[in-house]
Write a protein that holds these residues in place. Structure first.
Motif, PDB file in Angstrom:
ATOM      1  N   GLY A 140     -21.136-133.293  57.619  1.00 17.55           N
ATOM      2  CA  GLY A 140     -20.681-134.410  58.430  1.00 17.55           C
ATOM      3  C   GLY A 140     -19.277-134.286  58.992  1.00 17.55           C
ATOM      4  N   MET A 141     -18.490-133.310  58.508  1.00 15.36           N
ATOM      5  CA  MET A 141     -17.121-133.196  59.002  1.00 15.36           C
ATOM      6  C   MET A 141     -16.597-131.779  58.771  1.00 15.36           C
ATOM      7  N   MET A 142     -15.474-131.470  59.428  1.00 14.47           N
ATOM      8  CA  MET A 142     -14.852-130.162  59.291  1.00 14.47           C
ATOM      9  C   MET A 142     -13.374-130.347  58.978  1.00 14.47           C
ATOM     10  N   THR A 143     -12.869-129.586  58.015  1.00 19.97           N
ATOM     11  CA  THR A 143     -11.448-129.577  57.701  1.00 19.97           C
ATOM     12  C   THR A 143     -10.908-128.166  57.938  1.00 19.97           C
ATOM     13  N   ILE A 144      -9.671-128.078  58.414  1.00 20.06           N
ATOM     14  CA  ILE A 144      -9.037-126.796  58.711  1.00 20.06           C
ATOM     15  C   ILE A 144      -7.781-126.682  57.861  1.00 20.06           C
ATOM     16  N   LYS A 145      -7.742-125.655  57.036  1.00 15.75           N
ATOM     17  CA  LYS A 145      -6.587-125.401  56.173  1.00 15.75           C
ATOM     18  C   LYS A 145      -5.758-124.274  56.755  1.00 15.75           C
ATOM     19  N   GLY A 146      -4.460-124.549  56.924  1.00 15.71           N
ATOM     20  CA  GLY A 146      -3.562-123.546  57.472  1.00 15.71           C
ATOM     21  C   GLY A 146      -3.499-123.627  58.984  1.00 15.71           C
ATOM     22  N   GLY A 147      -2.457-123.039  59.539  1.00 12.92           N
ATOM     23  CA  GLY A 147      -2.326-123.000  60.986  1.00 12.92           C
ATOM     24  C   GLY A 147      -1.593-124.208  61.537  1.00 12.92           C
ATOM     25  N   ALA A 181     -21.125-115.723  62.179  1.00 11.35           N
ATOM     26  CA  ALA A 181     -20.857-115.722  63.627  1.00 11.35           C
ATOM     27  C   ALA A 181     -19.694-116.648  63.967  1.00 11.35           C
ATOM     28  N   MET A 182     -19.599-117.783  63.284  1.00  8.89           N
ATOM     29  CA  MET A 182     -18.500-118.716  63.533  1.00  8.89           C
ATOM     30  C   MET A 182     -17.170-118.096  63.113  1.00  8.89           C
ATOM     31  N   ARG A 183     -17.182-117.349  62.029  1.00 10.83           N
ATOM     32  CA  ARG A 183     -15.951-116.677  61.573  1.00 10.83           C
ATOM     33  C   ARG A 183     -15.464-115.673  62.616  1.00 10.83           C
ATOM     34  N   VAL A 184     -16.401-114.943  63.220  1.00  9.33           N
ATOM     35  CA  VAL A 184     -16.032-113.986  64.266  1.00  9.33           C
ATOM     36  C   VAL A 184     -15.403-114.709  65.452  1.00  9.33           C
ATOM     37  N   VAL A 185     -15.968-115.850  65.827  1.00  3.89           N
ATOM     38  CA  VAL A 185     -15.441-116.622  66.953  1.00  3.89           C
ATOM     39  C   VAL A 185     -14.013-117.086  66.667  1.00  3.89           C
ATOM     40  N   VAL A 186     -13.779-117.565  65.443  1.00  2.06           N
ATOM     41  CA  VAL A 186     -12.441-118.046  65.091  1.00  2.06           C
ATOM     42  C   VAL A 186     -11.433-116.899  65.081  1.00  2.06           C
ATOM     43  N   GLN A 187     -11.836-115.759  64.538  1.00  4.29           N
ATOM     44  CA  GLN A 187     -10.911-114.626  64.438  1.00  4.29           C
ATOM     45  C   GLN A 187     -10.631-113.970  65.785  1.00  4.29           C
ATOM     46  N   GLU A 188     -11.400-114.303  66.801  1.00  9.40           N
ATOM     47  CA  GLU A 188     -11.117-113.796  68.143  1.00  9.40           C
ATOM     48  C   GLU A 188      -9.945-114.520  68.792  1.00  9.40           C
ATOM     49  N   LEU A 189      -9.518-115.637  68.221  1.00 10.06           N
ATOM     50  CA  LEU A 189      -8.337-116.323  68.729  1.00 10.06           C
ATOM     51  C   LEU A 189      -7.104-115.464  68.435  1.00 10.06           C
ATOM     52  N   ASP A 190      -6.220-115.344  69.406  1.00  8.95           N
ATOM     53  CA  ASP A 190      -5.057-114.469  69.258  1.00  8.95           C
ATOM     54  C   ASP A 190      -4.188-114.846  68.067  1.00  8.95           C
ATOM     55  N   ALA A 191      -4.058-116.130  67.808  1.00  6.29           N
ATOM     56  CA  ALA A 191      -3.135-116.581  66.770  1.00  6.29           C
ATOM     57  C   ALA A 191      -3.715-116.464  65.363  1.00  6.29           C
ATOM     58  N   ALA A 204      -9.702-115.442  58.770  1.00  5.65           N
ATOM     59  CA  ALA A 204     -10.367-116.744  58.662  1.00  5.65           C
ATOM     60  C   ALA A 204     -11.487-116.662  57.640  1.00  5.65           C
ATOM     61  N   ASP A 205     -11.753-117.789  57.000  1.00  6.90           N
ATOM     62  CA  ASP A 205     -12.841-117.885  56.032  1.00  6.90           C
ATOM     63  C   ASP A 205     -13.497-119.249  56.186  1.00  6.90           C
ATOM     64  N   LEU A 206     -14.829-119.265  56.302  1.00  8.79           N
ATOM     65  CA  LEU A 206     -15.574-120.511  56.480  1.00  8.79           C
ATOM     66  C   LEU A 206     -16.571-120.675  55.347  1.00  8.79           C
ATOM     67  N   ARG A 207     -16.667-121.884  54.822  1.00  5.95           N
ATOM     68  CA  ARG A 207     -17.651-122.194  53.794  1.00  5.95           C
ATOM     69  C   ARG A 207     -17.963-123.684  53.822  1.00  5.95           C
ATOM     70  N   VAL A 208     -19.164-124.019  53.328  1.00  5.50           N
ATOM     71  CA  VAL A 208     -19.594-125.412  53.248  1.00  5.50           C
ATOM     72  C   VAL A 208     -19.308-125.916  51.840  1.00  5.50           C
ATOM     73  N   ARG A 209     -18.481-126.934  51.742  1.00  2.00           N
ATOM     74  CA  ARG A 209     -18.113-127.518  50.467  1.00  2.00           C
ATOM     75  C   ARG A 209     -19.074-128.649  50.096  1.00  2.00           C
ATOM     76  N   PRO A 210     -19.178-128.945  48.797  1.00  2.00           N
ATOM     77  CA  PRO A 210     -19.989-130.098  48.384  1.00  2.00           C
ATOM     78  C   PRO A 210     -19.507-131.373  49.074  1.00  2.00           C
ATOM     79  N   GLY A 211     -20.442-132.228  49.399  1.00  2.00           N
ATOM     80  CA  GLY A 211     -20.100-133.451  50.102  1.00  2.00           C
ATOM     81  C   GLY A 211     -20.265-133.336  51.600  1.00  2.00           C
ATOM     82  N   GLY A 212     -20.837-132.203  52.052  1.00  2.00           N
ATOM     83  CA  GLY A 212     -21.078-132.034  53.476  1.00  2.00           C
ATOM     84  C   GLY A 212     -19.827-131.779  54.281  1.00  2.00           C
ATOM     85  N   ILE A 213     -18.913-130.930  53.757  1.00  2.00           N
ATOM     86  CA  ILE A 213     -17.657-130.628  54.448  1.00  2.00           C
ATOM     87  C   ILE A 213     -17.615-129.147  54.788  1.00  2.00           C
ATOM     88  N   LEU A 214     -17.431-128.859  56.067  1.00  2.57           N
ATOM     89  CA  LEU A 214     -17.229-127.485  56.513  1.00  2.57           C
ATOM     90  C   LEU A 214     -15.732-127.189  56.453  1.00  2.57           C
TER      91      LEU A 214
END
Length: 292
Positions: A79-86, A113-123, A127-137
């Motif tokens: 249901g939601m996405m959180t971004i750590k760092g940056g 595939a989403m990790r590849v897309v994120v790591q293509e950003l110059d900055a 990157a690391d992506l995972r689904v946490r309990p509680g429906g959090i990306l």
């Protein structure tokens, strides 16, 4: 005339019967007969049943409906996405490139595939992506740290210590804390540029930046239009030599346009026009005094 008696029957089996009996005594044949044939029948029956297009379509529809029921269960929904760092800007860029419409099933998220897309950003360095309990990306990113500002053909770009692009910079004044490098190919020699900038610390108050010349060597640019022309090889040693000479003689405080170290064995000073005239005047006075 005596009746002829019937010939005696040969008790030996015929050739065909003999071969059948020998085959029947083979363990492999008996296993194939009692196990292989029923198995072949069981395999052939579904194949014949699935040969009908309508049956295959009906089964496919039922499987798709069953999958939809499973993937749409609440425990599998994100249901939601959180971004750590940056930085805030980088987080906004990540949300833009992923463009996720929540809620979404975790089965529909291709994390690799989403990790590849994120790591293509110059900055983004990693990157690391995972689904946490509680429906959090959760998206954990390691941002590249800008080390220099490069003035190139595309304008101002911030680069990290390896020369990788971090972000575009609208104005130089936005990052006065970063040293400036310029010229074609300067981005490919950032490590050397940083070493030269560190060595030029005694001149930091006057240092304006480094210019890459011919994609081969550096010019150190100071205020008042002064330059130190460094060689292709041994640039760091040559710069340290100039700084040592300046410490002893205040050479760079004089009317010197450039210190040419391209030939380390034959350093050359380029004087300003006024300084040249003054030097000529002094020489004429000295020559007149000696004649008198």
């Amino acid at each position: 005339m005596c009746a002829m008696s019937n010939p005696a029957r040969d008790p030996a089996p015929s050739r065909l019967a003999y071969r059948v009996q020998r085959l029947w005594l083979t363990p492999l044949f008996r296993r194939a007969l009692f196990r292989g044939m029923p198995l072949a029948f069981l395999v052939a029956l579904p194949a014949v049943w699935f040969a009908d297009d309508a049956r295959r379509a009906a089964i496919g529809t039922e499987i798709a409906a069953l999958r939809d029921q499973i993937v749409s269960r609440p425990e599998f929904m994100v249901g939601m996405m959180t971004i750590k760092g940056g930085s805030d800007e980088l987080r906004a860029d990540i949300r833009e490139v992923l463009a996720l419409d929540f809620p979404v099933s975790s089965f529909d998220l291709d994390l690799k595939a989403m990790r590849v897309v994120v790591q293509e950003l110059d900055a983004v360095k990693a990157a690391d992506l995972r689904v946490r309990p509680g429906g959090i990306l959760e998206v954990a990113v390691q941002e590249r740290v800008p080390a220099v500002v490069w003035r190139g053909e595309a304008g101002l770009e911030m680069l990290d210590r390896q020369g990788r692009r971090v972000a575009h910079l609208e104005q130089r004044a936005a990052r006065p804390d970063l040293p400036l490098i310029a010229g074609k190919g300067a981005d490919a020699a950032v490590p050397e540029a940083l070493a030269l900038i560190a060595a030029a610390a005694p001149l930091s108050a006057r240092l304006r930046g480094l210019v890459r010349v011919g994609e081969r060597r550096w010019d150190v640019v100071l205020d008042r239009g002064q330059r130190i022309l460094l060689p292709e090889t041994g640039a760091l040693v040559s710069l340290e030599r100039v700084i040592a000479l300046d410490h002893v003689s205040d050479m760079l405080a004089r009317d010197v346009l450039a210190v040419d170290m391209r030939n380390p064995n034959r350093p050359t000073l380029r004087l300003a026009e006024g300084a040249v005239d003054e030097l000529k005047r002094i020489r004429r006075l000295q020559a007149g005094a000696s004649e008198g």
